[in-house]
Design an enzyme around this catalytic site. Structure first.
Site: not given
Length: 207
Positions: A68-69, A75, A136, A166
């Protein structure tokens, strides 16, 4: 074309990721979109550009490098993850607009709970009072999207302290519970899914 919602419960990250890849590789123009609602056991995931130095404290939590990006995120149980397996070509919008719509669905859902949330054009995700409540990370392949969003509901946030979330040093995270609202992950999904359906169904806005 309607979207199929699958409630998969608590599932390991890697086989779920592999299932997303297989679904995306085998889909045709006639394949309905699917939304997968899951929770994961504790895991750190590193996006394509993910830098290991953002894992700032060693721990026993598994680290998975994925496609993913984005950078590193965490999580764990008590966090709602919705994987968006959607045909991007059908929507007739750009990637930035897709991200904005996903963020707005989360913002509207939180607004219904009395939580004032907002997005940041320079740092994808959803924030409350400067603290990140939702992340996201997407991958687009052959015009189809997979991966998706994570929304902190009622979880142990401690593992976020052991990373630069992030890729942002010192970024604080929050969750729905800490905003004074008691919800289960299933209840959060029940509230978020209609918002996602609404925002992802609206066609390109006219000028």
């Amino acid at each position: 074309m309607s979207r199929l919602v699958k409630q998969l419960g608590l599932v390991d990250y890697t086989p779920t990721w592999q299932a997303m890849q297989a679904f995306t590789d085998s889909r045709t123009p006639a394949t309905p979109d699917e939304l997968w609602c899951v929770e994961h056991p504790p895991v750190y995931t590193l996006g394509l550009a993910g830098k290991p130095e953002h894992l700032i404290m060693p721990s026993s939590i598994e680290v998975v490098k994925c496609d993913r990006g984005g950078q590193v995120t965490y999580h764990g149980p008590g966090q709602l993850v919705v994987y968006l397996l959607i045909d991007f070509k059908r929507m007739g919008i750009g990637v930035r607009e897709l991200v904005r719509r996903i963020e707005q669905a989360i913002i509207d859902m939180l607004g219904e709970l009395g939580i004032a949330a907002y997005g940041d054009v320079n740092a994808p995700g959803v924030y409350v009072g400067g603290e990140k409540i939702a992340s996201l990370g997407l991958r687009i392949k052959n015009g189809a999207v997979y991966h998706g969003l994570s929304l902190n509901v009622d979880m142990d946030l401690t593992p976020f302290l052991w990373i630069n979330p992030c890729g942002y040093a010192g970024l604080k995270v929050t969750q729905i519970k800490d905003q004074g609202v008691a919800l289960t992950v299933a209840q959060a999904a029940e509230r978020l899914l209609p918002q996602l359906e609404r925002h992802l169904t609206v066609m390109k806005e006219t000028a």
